[in-house]
Design a protein around this motif. Structure first.
Motif, mmCIF file in Angstrom:
data_model
loop_
_atom_site.group_PDB
_atom_site.id
_atom_site.type_symbol
_atom_site.label_atom_id
_atom_site.label_comp_id
_atom_site.label_asym_id
_atom_site.label_seq_id
_atom_site.Cartn_x
_atom_site.Cartn_y
_atom_site.Cartn_z
ATOM 1 N N GLY A 113 0.805 -1.210 0.000
ATOM 2 C CA GLY A 113 0.000 0.000 0.000
ATOM 3 C C GLY A 113 0.843 1.268 0.000
ATOM 4 O O GLY A 113 2.062 1.234 -0.215
ATOM 5 N N TYR A 114 0.203 2.401 0.251
ATOM 6 C CA TYR A 114 0.868 3.700 0.166
ATOM 7 C C TYR A 114 0.368 4.610 1.302
ATOM 8 O O TYR A 114 -0.694 4.398 1.862
ATOM 9 C CB TYR A 114 0.570 4.372 -1.178
ATOM 10 C CG TYR A 114 0.988 3.560 -2.375
ATOM 11 C CD1 TYR A 114 2.277 3.632 -2.876
ATOM 12 C CD2 TYR A 114 0.080 2.709 -3.009
ATOM 13 C CE1 TYR A 114 2.671 2.897 -3.984
ATOM 14 C CE2 TYR A 114 0.465 1.960 -4.111
ATOM 15 C CZ TYR A 114 1.759 2.063 -4.594
ATOM 16 O OH TYR A 114 2.134 1.316 -5.690
ATOM 17 N N ASP A 115 1.167 5.615 1.577
ATOM 18 C CA ASP A 115 0.734 6.635 2.531
ATOM 19 C C ASP A 115 -0.244 7.614 1.885
ATOM 20 O O ASP A 115 -1.200 8.066 2.519
ATOM 21 C CB ASP A 115 1.934 7.424 3.064
ATOM 22 C CG ASP A 115 2.836 6.582 3.958
ATOM 23 O OD1 ASP A 115 2.302 5.700 4.664
ATOM 24 O OD2 ASP A 115 4.057 6.802 3.941
ATOM 25 N N LEU A 116 0.012 7.937 0.612
ATOM 26 C CA LEU A 116 -0.766 8.997 -0.037
ATOM 27 C C LEU A 116 -1.066 8.642 -1.490
ATOM 28 O O LEU A 116 -0.174 8.245 -2.236
ATOM 29 C CB LEU A 116 -0.003 10.323 0.014
ATOM 30 C CG LEU A 116 -0.632 11.532 -0.684
ATOM 31 C CD1 LEU A 116 -1.972 11.903 -0.037
ATOM 32 C CD2 LEU A 116 0.317 12.735 -0.659
ATOM 33 N N ALA A 117 -2.326 8.791 -1.858
ATOM 34 C CA ALA A 117 -2.744 8.689 -3.259
ATOM 35 C C ALA A 117 -3.228 10.062 -3.704
ATOM 36 O O ALA A 117 -3.918 10.756 -2.956
ATOM 37 C CB ALA A 117 -3.852 7.660 -3.419
ATOM 38 N N ILE A 118 -2.841 10.447 -4.909
ATOM 39 C CA ILE A 118 -3.284 11.719 -5.465
ATOM 40 C C ILE A 118 -4.104 11.427 -6.720
ATOM 41 O O ILE A 118 -3.629 10.765 -7.643
ATOM 42 C CB ILE A 118 -2.103 12.638 -5.792
ATOM 43 C CG1 ILE A 118 -1.435 13.107 -4.498
ATOM 44 C CG2 ILE A 118 -2.557 13.838 -6.620
ATOM 45 C CD1 ILE A 118 -0.272 14.042 -4.694
ATOM 46 N N ALA A 119 -5.341 11.915 -6.715
ATOM 47 C CA ALA A 119 -6.230 11.743 -7.854
ATOM 48 C C ALA A 119 -6.477 13.101 -8.506
ATOM 49 O O ALA A 119 -6.940 14.034 -7.847
ATOM 50 C CB ALA A 119 -7.554 11.124 -7.409
ATOM 51 N N ALA A 171 1.613 6.882 -4.085
ATOM 52 C CA ALA A 171 1.064 5.992 -5.106
ATOM 53 C C ALA A 171 1.192 6.636 -6.478
ATOM 54 O O ALA A 171 1.391 7.853 -6.591
ATOM 55 C CB ALA A 171 -0.410 5.700 -4.795
ATOM 56 N N PRO A 172 1.090 5.851 -7.535
ATOM 57 C CA PRO A 172 1.067 6.458 -8.873
ATOM 58 C C PRO A 172 -0.051 7.488 -8.971
ATOM 59 O O PRO A 172 -1.161 7.274 -8.459
ATOM 60 C CB PRO A 172 0.799 5.253 -9.794
ATOM 61 C CG PRO A 172 1.253 4.065 -9.025
ATOM 62 C CD PRO A 172 0.991 4.382 -7.582
ATOM 63 N N ILE A 173 0.242 8.605 -9.601
ATOM 64 C CA ILE A 173 -0.781 9.632 -9.785
ATOM 65 C C ILE A 173 -1.917 9.060 -10.635
ATOM 66 O O ILE A 173 -1.676 8.421 -11.660
ATOM 67 C CB ILE A 173 -0.192 10.877 -10.467
ATOM 68 C CG1 ILE A 173 1.009 11.405 -9.689
ATOM 69 C CG2 ILE A 173 -1.254 11.957 -10.614
ATOM 70 C CD1 ILE A 173 0.699 11.925 -8.325
ATOM 71 N N CYS A 174 -3.139 9.293 -10.209
ATOM 72 C CA CYS A 174 -4.307 8.806 -10.940
ATOM 73 C C CYS A 174 -4.974 9.966 -11.667
ATOM 74 O O CYS A 174 -5.336 10.970 -11.045
ATOM 75 C CB CYS A 174 -5.297 8.148 -9.987
ATOM 76 S SG CYS A 174 -4.686 6.636 -9.200
ATOM 77 N N LEU A 175 -5.122 9.847 -12.972
ATOM 78 C CA LEU A 175 -5.782 10.856 -13.790
ATOM 79 C C LEU A 175 -7.146 10.315 -14.186
ATOM 80 O O LEU A 175 -7.241 9.278 -14.844
ATOM 81 C CB LEU A 175 -4.952 11.170 -15.041
ATOM 82 C CG LEU A 175 -3.483 11.555 -14.793
ATOM 83 C CD1 LEU A 175 -2.778 11.826 -16.116
ATOM 84 C CD2 LEU A 175 -3.391 12.763 -13.881
#
Length: 288
Positions: A113-119, A171-175
Protein backbone atom coordinates in the motif's frame (compact mmCIF):
# COMPACT_ATOMS: atom_id res chain seq x y z
CA UNK A 1 -27.21 56.82 -28.48
CA UNK A 2 -27.63 57.15 -24.75
CA UNK A 3 -24.59 58.43 -22.81
CA UNK A 4 -23.11 56.12 -20.16
CA UNK A 5 -23.95 57.16 -16.63
CA UNK A 6 -21.22 56.10 -14.23
CA UNK A 7 -21.83 54.69 -10.78
CA UNK A 8 -19.95 55.83 -7.68
CA UNK A 9 -19.72 52.22 -6.49
CA UNK A 10 -17.46 51.38 -9.45
CA UNK A 11 -14.45 52.05 -7.20
CA UNK A 12 -15.18 48.73 -5.50
CA UNK A 13 -14.07 46.91 -8.67
CA UNK A 14 -10.50 47.48 -7.52
CA UNK A 15 -11.15 45.01 -4.68
CA UNK A 16 -13.41 42.36 -6.20
CA UNK A 17 -14.21 40.52 -9.42
CA UNK A 18 -17.92 40.89 -8.64
CA UNK A 19 -19.90 43.01 -11.07
CA UNK A 20 -20.72 46.09 -9.03
CA UNK A 21 -21.16 49.72 -9.97
CA UNK A 22 -21.38 49.02 -13.72
CA UNK A 23 -23.29 52.19 -14.49
CA UNK A 24 -26.00 52.36 -17.14
CA UNK A 25 -26.73 53.48 -20.66
CA UNK A 26 -30.34 54.59 -20.63
CA UNK A 27 -32.12 51.77 -18.80
CA UNK A 28 -29.58 49.13 -19.80
CA UNK A 29 -26.12 47.94 -18.82
CA UNK A 30 -23.33 49.62 -20.82
CA UNK A 31 -22.36 47.60 -23.90
CA UNK A 32 -18.80 46.83 -22.76
CA UNK A 33 -20.07 45.26 -19.54
CA UNK A 34 -22.72 43.27 -21.39
CA UNK A 35 -20.09 41.89 -23.77
CA UNK A 36 -17.76 41.06 -20.85
CA UNK A 37 -20.62 39.15 -19.17
CA UNK A 38 -21.34 37.19 -22.35
CA UNK A 39 -17.65 36.34 -22.70
CA UNK A 40 -17.45 35.13 -19.09
CA UNK A 41 -20.56 33.01 -19.64
CA UNK A 42 -19.03 31.44 -22.75
CA UNK A 43 -15.79 30.73 -20.89
CA UNK A 44 -17.73 28.99 -18.12
CA UNK A 45 -19.54 26.80 -20.65
CA UNK A 46 -16.26 25.94 -22.37
CA UNK A 47 -14.70 25.03 -19.04
CA UNK A 48 -17.46 22.50 -18.37
CA UNK A 49 -17.50 20.89 -21.81
CA UNK A 50 -13.86 20.99 -22.93
CA UNK A 51 -12.30 17.53 -22.38
CA UNK A 52 -9.14 17.10 -20.35
CA UNK A 53 -6.06 16.15 -22.39
CA UNK A 54 -5.01 13.30 -20.12
CA UNK A 55 -2.09 12.18 -22.28
CA UNK A 56 -0.52 15.65 -22.32
CA UNK A 57 -0.93 16.05 -18.55
CA UNK A 58 0.56 12.60 -18.00
CA UNK A 59 3.66 13.49 -20.03
CA UNK A 60 4.24 16.63 -17.96
CA UNK A 61 3.78 14.77 -14.67
CA UNK A 62 6.29 12.06 -15.60
CA UNK A 63 9.00 14.70 -16.07
CA UNK A 64 8.79 15.98 -12.47
CA UNK A 65 11.57 15.07 -10.02
CA UNK A 66 9.06 14.03 -7.36
CA UNK A 67 7.00 11.83 -9.70
CA UNK A 68 6.60 8.15 -8.72
CA UNK A 69 8.53 5.61 -10.74
CA UNK A 70 5.30 4.26 -12.15
CA UNK A 71 3.67 6.30 -14.92
CA UNK A 72 0.36 8.00 -14.05
CA UNK A 73 -2.65 5.71 -14.22
CA UNK A 74 -5.32 6.89 -16.66
CA UNK A 75 -8.76 6.04 -15.29
CA UNK A 76 -12.41 6.69 -16.11
CA UNK A 77 -15.59 6.95 -14.08
CA UNK A 78 -18.79 5.08 -14.83
CA UNK A 79 -20.05 8.14 -16.73
CA UNK A 80 -19.44 7.22 -20.35
CA UNK A 81 -19.65 10.79 -21.70
CA UNK A 82 -20.21 14.38 -20.60
CA UNK A 83 -23.96 14.17 -20.94
CA UNK A 84 -24.25 11.20 -18.59
CA UNK A 85 -21.75 12.82 -16.24
CA UNK A 86 -23.92 15.92 -15.90
CA UNK A 87 -27.20 14.03 -15.70
CA UNK A 88 -26.06 11.25 -13.36
CA UNK A 89 -23.72 12.58 -10.64
CA UNK A 90 -23.61 9.11 -9.06
CA UNK A 91 -21.86 7.72 -12.14
CA UNK A 92 -18.99 10.15 -11.59
CA UNK A 93 -18.34 8.93 -8.04
CA UNK A 94 -17.20 5.41 -8.95
CA UNK A 95 -14.64 3.94 -11.34
CA UNK A 96 -15.78 2.00 -14.37
CA UNK A 97 -15.05 -1.76 -14.32
CA UNK A 98 -11.91 -1.48 -16.48
CA UNK A 99 -10.38 1.19 -14.22
CA UNK A 100 -11.33 -0.71 -11.08
CA UNK A 101 -9.65 -3.84 -12.45
CA UNK A 102 -6.56 -1.77 -13.32
CA UNK A 103 -6.20 -0.52 -9.74
CA UNK A 104 -6.95 -3.96 -8.26
CA UNK A 105 -4.17 -5.46 -10.37
CA UNK A 106 -1.75 -2.74 -9.32
CA UNK A 107 -2.66 -3.23 -5.67
CA UNK A 108 -2.09 -6.99 -5.97
CA UNK A 109 1.44 -6.28 -7.23
CA UNK A 110 2.01 -3.71 -4.46
CA UNK A 111 0.34 -5.20 -1.36
CA UNK A 112 2.25 -2.91 1.03
CA UNK A 113 0.00 0.00 0.00
CA UNK A 114 0.87 3.70 0.17
CA UNK A 115 0.73 6.63 2.53
CA UNK A 116 -0.77 9.00 -0.04
CA UNK A 117 -2.74 8.69 -3.26
CA UNK A 118 -3.28 11.72 -5.47
CA UNK A 119 -6.23 11.74 -7.85
CA UNK A 120 -6.37 14.44 -10.53
CA UNK A 121 -9.99 14.65 -11.66
CA UNK A 122 -11.41 16.75 -14.50
CA UNK A 123 -14.60 17.57 -12.60
CA UNK A 124 -16.49 20.55 -13.97
CA UNK A 125 -13.47 22.41 -15.31
CA UNK A 126 -10.74 20.70 -17.28
CA UNK A 127 -9.22 24.16 -17.73
CA UNK A 128 -8.62 24.41 -13.98
CA UNK A 129 -6.89 21.03 -13.92
CA UNK A 130 -4.76 21.83 -16.96
CA UNK A 131 -3.55 25.19 -15.67
CA UNK A 132 -3.17 24.59 -11.93
CA UNK A 133 -2.30 20.94 -11.27
CA UNK A 134 1.41 21.06 -11.99
CA UNK A 135 2.19 24.37 -10.24
CA UNK A 136 0.29 23.28 -7.13
CA UNK A 137 1.92 19.83 -6.93
CA UNK A 138 5.37 21.34 -7.41
CA UNK A 139 4.68 23.72 -4.51
CA UNK A 140 3.30 20.90 -2.35
CA UNK A 141 6.25 18.59 -2.84
CA UNK A 142 8.67 21.33 -1.90
CA UNK A 143 7.16 20.93 1.58
CA UNK A 144 6.09 17.30 1.74
CA UNK A 145 8.94 14.76 2.17
CA UNK A 146 8.64 11.75 -0.14
CA UNK A 147 10.27 8.36 -0.38
CA UNK A 148 9.94 5.56 -2.88
CA UNK A 149 7.82 2.65 -1.76
CA UNK A 150 10.57 0.11 -1.10
CA UNK A 151 12.01 -1.69 1.93
CA UNK A 152 14.66 0.97 2.58
CA UNK A 153 12.06 3.75 2.43
CA UNK A 154 9.73 1.90 4.77
CA UNK A 155 12.56 1.41 7.27
CA UNK A 156 13.41 5.12 6.99
CA UNK A 157 9.80 6.09 7.67
CA UNK A 158 9.61 3.85 10.74
CA UNK A 159 12.86 5.33 12.11
CA UNK A 160 11.72 8.95 11.75
CA UNK A 161 10.17 10.13 15.01
CA UNK A 162 8.66 13.40 13.79
CA UNK A 163 5.36 13.11 11.91
CA UNK A 164 6.09 16.31 10.01
CA UNK A 165 9.45 15.03 8.75
CA UNK A 166 8.46 11.41 8.18
CA UNK A 167 8.57 10.71 4.42
CA UNK A 168 5.41 9.73 2.56
CA UNK A 169 5.19 6.85 0.12
CA UNK A 170 3.33 8.11 -2.93
CA UNK A 171 1.06 5.99 -5.11
CA UNK A 172 1.07 6.46 -8.87
CA UNK A 173 -0.78 9.63 -9.79
CA UNK A 174 -4.31 8.81 -10.94
CA UNK A 175 -5.78 10.86 -13.79
CA UNK A 176 -9.56 10.49 -13.93
CA UNK A 177 -11.94 11.49 -16.70
CA UNK A 178 -15.59 12.31 -15.99
CA UNK A 179 -14.96 12.10 -12.25
CA UNK A 180 -16.35 13.77 -9.15
CA UNK A 181 -14.83 14.33 -5.71
CA UNK A 182 -16.02 11.06 -4.19
CA UNK A 183 -14.21 8.98 -6.79
CA UNK A 184 -11.08 9.59 -4.71
CA UNK A 185 -12.53 7.29 -2.04
CA UNK A 186 -12.81 4.45 -4.56
CA UNK A 187 -9.19 5.04 -5.62
CA UNK A 188 -7.93 5.27 -2.04
CA UNK A 189 -9.62 2.02 -1.06
CA UNK A 190 -8.42 0.05 -4.08
CA UNK A 191 -4.81 1.26 -3.79
CA UNK A 192 -4.78 0.51 -0.05
CA UNK A 193 -3.68 4.09 0.63
CA UNK A 194 -3.91 5.74 4.03
CA UNK A 195 -4.89 9.11 2.60
CA UNK A 196 -6.16 10.52 -0.68
CA UNK A 197 -5.85 14.06 -2.02
CA UNK A 198 -8.24 14.84 -4.87
CA UNK A 199 -7.49 17.72 -7.23
CA UNK A 200 -10.69 18.54 -9.11
CA UNK A 201 -11.94 21.25 -11.42
CA UNK A 202 -14.58 23.25 -9.56
CA UNK A 203 -17.88 24.46 -10.96
CA UNK A 204 -16.92 27.56 -12.99
CA UNK A 205 -18.30 30.92 -11.98
CA UNK A 206 -18.69 33.95 -14.19
CA UNK A 207 -15.35 35.28 -13.00
CA UNK A 208 -13.53 32.03 -12.25
CA UNK A 209 -13.62 29.33 -14.96
CA UNK A 210 -10.21 28.01 -13.82
CA UNK A 211 -10.71 27.28 -10.10
CA UNK A 212 -9.14 24.10 -8.69
CA UNK A 213 -10.45 22.41 -5.55
CA UNK A 214 -8.50 20.13 -3.18
CA UNK A 215 -10.22 17.45 -1.10
CA UNK A 216 -8.36 15.44 1.53
CA UNK A 217 -9.75 12.23 3.06
CA UNK A 218 -8.05 9.96 5.59
CA UNK A 219 -8.74 6.27 4.90
CA UNK A 220 -11.15 7.02 2.08
CA UNK A 221 -13.80 4.38 1.48
CA UNK A 222 -16.71 4.18 -0.93
CA UNK A 223 -19.77 5.67 0.74
CA UNK A 224 -17.99 8.34 2.74
CA UNK A 225 -19.83 11.67 2.85
CA UNK A 226 -18.37 15.16 2.70
CA UNK A 227 -18.14 15.10 6.50
CA UNK A 228 -15.02 12.95 6.09
CA UNK A 229 -13.28 15.44 3.79
CA UNK A 230 -11.30 18.65 4.20
CA UNK A 231 -11.60 21.15 1.36
CA UNK A 232 -9.27 23.84 0.06
CA UNK A 233 -11.01 25.85 -2.63
CA UNK A 234 -10.31 28.38 -5.39
CA UNK A 235 -6.69 27.43 -6.07
CA UNK A 236 -5.58 29.57 -9.02
CA UNK A 237 -3.41 32.62 -9.71
CA UNK A 238 -6.33 35.02 -9.17
CA UNK A 239 -7.54 33.17 -6.06
CA UNK A 240 -5.63 31.15 -3.48
CA UNK A 241 -1.96 31.17 -4.55
CA UNK A 242 -0.18 27.87 -5.10
CA UNK A 243 2.28 28.31 -2.24
CA UNK A 244 -0.52 29.18 0.19
CA UNK A 245 -2.65 26.25 -0.95
CA UNK A 246 0.37 23.95 -0.62
CA UNK A 247 1.02 25.22 2.92
CA UNK A 248 -2.56 24.49 3.94
CA UNK A 249 -2.53 21.08 2.29
CA UNK A 250 0.77 20.20 3.97
CA UNK A 251 -0.65 21.17 7.36
CA UNK A 252 -3.80 19.10 6.86
CA UNK A 253 -1.87 16.08 5.57
CA UNK A 254 0.50 16.17 8.52
CA UNK A 255 -2.31 16.57 11.05
CA UNK A 256 -4.43 13.89 9.39
CA UNK A 257 -1.60 11.37 9.68
CA UNK A 258 -0.88 12.35 13.27
CA UNK A 259 -4.52 12.17 14.36
CA UNK A 260 -5.59 9.40 11.95
CA UNK A 261 -8.68 11.31 10.83
CA UNK A 262 -9.99 14.03 8.51
CA UNK A 263 -13.15 16.00 7.80
CA UNK A 264 -15.16 17.78 10.46
CA UNK A 265 -12.93 16.37 13.19
CA UNK A 266 -9.82 17.95 11.65
CA UNK A 267 -9.68 21.75 11.86
CA UNK A 268 -7.47 23.84 9.61
CA UNK A 269 -5.41 25.86 12.07
CA UNK A 270 -2.67 26.69 9.58
CA UNK A 271 -3.55 30.39 9.85
CA UNK A 272 -3.53 30.53 13.63
CA UNK A 273 -1.07 33.08 14.99
CA UNK A 274 1.97 31.71 16.73
CA UNK A 275 2.06 32.21 20.48
CA UNK A 276 5.15 34.33 20.99
CA UNK A 277 4.59 35.24 24.64
CA UNK A 278 4.69 32.18 26.87
CA UNK A 279 4.04 34.09 30.09
CA UNK A 280 1.45 32.56 32.36
CA UNK A 281 -1.94 34.20 32.03
CA UNK A 282 -4.16 34.64 35.05
CA UNK A 283 -7.66 35.78 35.80
CA UNK A 284 -7.53 39.24 37.41
CA UNK A 285 -10.61 38.37 39.44
CA UNK A 286 -8.83 35.53 41.23
CA UNK A 287 -6.07 36.34 43.72
CA UNK A 288 -2.93 34.25 43.78
Amino acid sequence: MEPVTTNAWSKLNAFTDARVGLGRAGVSVPTKHLLAFQLAHAQAIDAVHTPLDVSDLSRHLIDQDWAPRCAPLQLHSRATDRASYLQRPDFGRLLDPASADQLDAHSADNPQGYDLAIAVVDGLSALAVKQNTLPFLNALFELLPLSHNDDAALAEAEATPSEAKKPWTLAPICLVEQGRVAIGDDICQRLNAKCVLVLVGERPGLSSPDSLGLYLTWEGKVGHTDAYRNCISNVRPAGLKYQEAARKAYYLLTEARKLQLSGVKLKDRSDDELVLDNKETTNFLVSK
